[in-house]
Design a protein around this motif. Structure first.
Motif, PDB file in Angstrom:
ATOM      1  N   MET A 254       0.843  -1.174   0.000  1.00  0.00           N
ATOM      2  CA  MET A 254       0.000   0.000   0.000  1.00  0.00           C
ATOM      3  C   MET A 254       0.891   1.241   0.000  1.00  0.00           C
ATOM      4  SD  MET A 254      -3.136   1.575   2.296  1.00  0.00           S
ATOM      5  CE  MET A 254      -3.691   0.188   3.080  1.00  0.00           C
ATOM      6  N   GLU A 255       0.404   2.272  -0.599  1.00  0.00           N
ATOM      7  CA  GLU A 255       1.145   3.518  -0.705  1.00  0.00           C
ATOM      8  C   GLU A 255       0.778   4.443   0.458  1.00  0.00           C
ATOM      9  OE1 GLU A 255       0.711   6.800  -4.041  1.00  0.00           O
ATOM     10  OE2 GLU A 255       1.817   5.049  -4.741  1.00  0.00           O
ATOM     11  N   ARG A 256       1.753   5.136   0.987  1.00  0.00           N
ATOM     12  CA  ARG A 256       1.489   6.076   2.079  1.00  0.00           C
ATOM     13  C   ARG A 256       0.836   7.341   1.534  1.00  0.00           C
ATOM     14  NH1 ARG A 256       4.059   4.635   6.797  1.00  0.00           N
ATOM     15  NH2 ARG A 256       5.764   3.146   6.563  1.00  0.00           N
ATOM     16  N   PRO A 257      -0.028   7.981   2.339  1.00  0.00           N
ATOM     17  CA  PRO A 257      -0.706   9.207   1.890  1.00  0.00           C
ATOM     18  C   PRO A 257       0.265  10.316   1.461  1.00  0.00           C
ATOM     19  CG  PRO A 257      -1.791   8.356   3.837  1.00  0.00           C
ATOM     20  CD  PRO A 257      -0.548   7.519   3.632  1.00  0.00           C
ATOM     21  N   LYS A 258       1.413  10.428   2.139  1.00  0.00           N
ATOM     22  CA  LYS A 258       2.385  11.473   1.789  1.00  0.00           C
ATOM     23  C   LYS A 258       2.901  11.275   0.361  1.00  0.00           C
ATOM     24  CE  LYS A 258       6.559  13.761   3.444  1.00  0.00           C
ATOM     25  NZ  LYS A 258       7.568  13.805   4.494  1.00  0.00           N
ATOM     26  N   ARG A 259       3.190  10.026  -0.009  1.00  0.00           N
ATOM     27  CA  ARG A 259       3.659   9.727  -1.365  1.00  0.00           C
ATOM     28  C   ARG A 259       2.583  10.076  -2.388  1.00  0.00           C
ATOM     29  NH1 ARG A 259       6.966   6.340  -4.656  1.00  0.00           N
ATOM     30  NH2 ARG A 259       5.733   5.351  -6.281  1.00  0.00           N
ATOM     31  N   THR A 260       1.345   9.729  -2.083  1.00  0.00           N
ATOM     32  CA  THR A 260       0.242  10.071  -2.973  1.00  0.00           C
ATOM     33  C   THR A 260       0.164  11.577  -3.178  1.00  0.00           C
ATOM     34  OG1 THR A 260      -1.023   8.141  -2.230  1.00  0.00           O
ATOM     35  CG2 THR A 260      -2.258   9.889  -3.318  1.00  0.00           C
TER      36      THR A 260
ATOM     37  N   VAL B 291       2.580  13.890  -2.838  1.00  0.00           N
ATOM     38  CA  VAL B 291       3.724  14.383  -3.616  1.00  0.00           C
ATOM     39  C   VAL B 291       3.527  14.079  -5.098  1.00  0.00           C
ATOM     40  CG1 VAL B 291       6.199  14.089  -4.034  1.00  0.00           C
ATOM     41  CG2 VAL B 291       5.355  14.332  -1.700  1.00  0.00           C
ATOM     42  N   LYS B 292       3.094  12.863  -5.406  1.00  0.00           N
ATOM     43  CA  LYS B 292       2.831  12.510  -6.797  1.00  0.00           C
ATOM     44  C   LYS B 292       1.757  13.418  -7.392  1.00  0.00           C
ATOM     45  CE  LYS B 292       1.920   8.230  -7.619  1.00  0.00           C
ATOM     46  NZ  LYS B 292       1.452   6.843  -7.444  1.00  0.00           N
TER      47      LYS B 292
ATOM     48  N   LEU C  30      -6.281  18.369  -8.723  1.00  0.00           N
ATOM     49  CA  LEU C  30      -5.508  17.883  -7.582  1.00  0.00           C
ATOM     50  C   LEU C  30      -6.417  17.166  -6.585  1.00  0.00           C
ATOM     51  CD1 LEU C  30      -2.882  17.701  -5.944  1.00  0.00           C
ATOM     52  CD2 LEU C  30      -3.423  19.949  -5.010  1.00  0.00           C
ATOM     53  N   SER C  31      -7.529  17.772  -6.280  1.00  0.00           N
ATOM     54  CA  SER C  31      -8.464  17.165  -5.328  1.00  0.00           C
ATOM     55  C   SER C  31      -8.964  15.813  -5.824  1.00  0.00           C
ATOM     56  CB  SER C  31      -9.667  18.087  -5.103  1.00  0.00           C
ATOM     57  OG  SER C  31      -9.244  19.325  -4.615  1.00  0.00           O
ATOM     58  N   LEU C  32      -9.352  15.756  -7.077  1.00  0.00           N
ATOM     59  CA  LEU C  32      -9.865  14.507  -7.629  1.00  0.00           C
ATOM     60  C   LEU C  32      -8.782  13.454  -7.762  1.00  0.00           C
ATOM     61  CD1 LEU C  32     -12.361  15.840 -10.313  1.00  0.00           C
ATOM     62  CD2 LEU C  32     -12.873  14.897  -8.054  1.00  0.00           C
ATOM     63  N   TYR C  33      -7.571  13.867  -8.111  1.00  0.00           N
ATOM     64  CA  TYR C  33      -6.466  12.915  -8.262  1.00  0.00           C
ATOM     65  C   TYR C  33      -6.111  12.267  -6.920  1.00  0.00           C
ATOM     66  CZ  TYR C  33      -1.978  10.926  -9.602  1.00  0.00           C
ATOM     67  OH  TYR C  33      -0.938  10.064  -9.824  1.00  0.00           O
ATOM     68  N   VAL C  34      -6.040  13.058  -5.862  1.00  0.00           N
ATOM     69  CA  VAL C  34      -5.725  12.505  -4.539  1.00  0.00           C
ATOM     70  C   VAL C  34      -6.804  11.501  -4.136  1.00  0.00           C
ATOM     71  CG1 VAL C  34      -5.508  13.038  -2.089  1.00  0.00           C
ATOM     72  CG2 VAL C  34      -4.347  14.458  -3.770  1.00  0.00           C
TER      73      VAL C  34
END
Length: 68
Positions: A1-7, A9-10, A48-52
């Motif tokens: 699973m990916e951490r929220p911080k990485r998400t 930054v991406k 940005l909002s939708l991508y996160v």
């Protein structure tokens, strides 16, 4: 699973690229840097909002993953 911080930054890097492209497209379409800039900022905020949200949903889906 990916951490929220990485998400996050991406998402920010992706949207900075989108901001630049949308600014150029907005300027080309309207001939106004101001209007093109506003279009780009609105588009980036929404994107940005939708991508996160999109990335966080997919981070919880195990379909298609291979355990390494």
């Amino acid at each position: 699973m990916e951490r929220p911080k990485r998400t996050m930054v991406k998402a920010i890097i992706w949207n900075l690229n989108g901001l630049l492209v949308m600014s150029l497209v907005g300027y080309a379409m309207t001939g106004s840097a101001g209007i093109g800039g506003v279009m780009a900022v609105v588009n980036t905020a929404i994107g940005l909002s939708l991508y996160v949200l999109y990335e966080r949903v997919w981070s919880r889906i195990s379909w298609g993953r291979v355990n390494a």
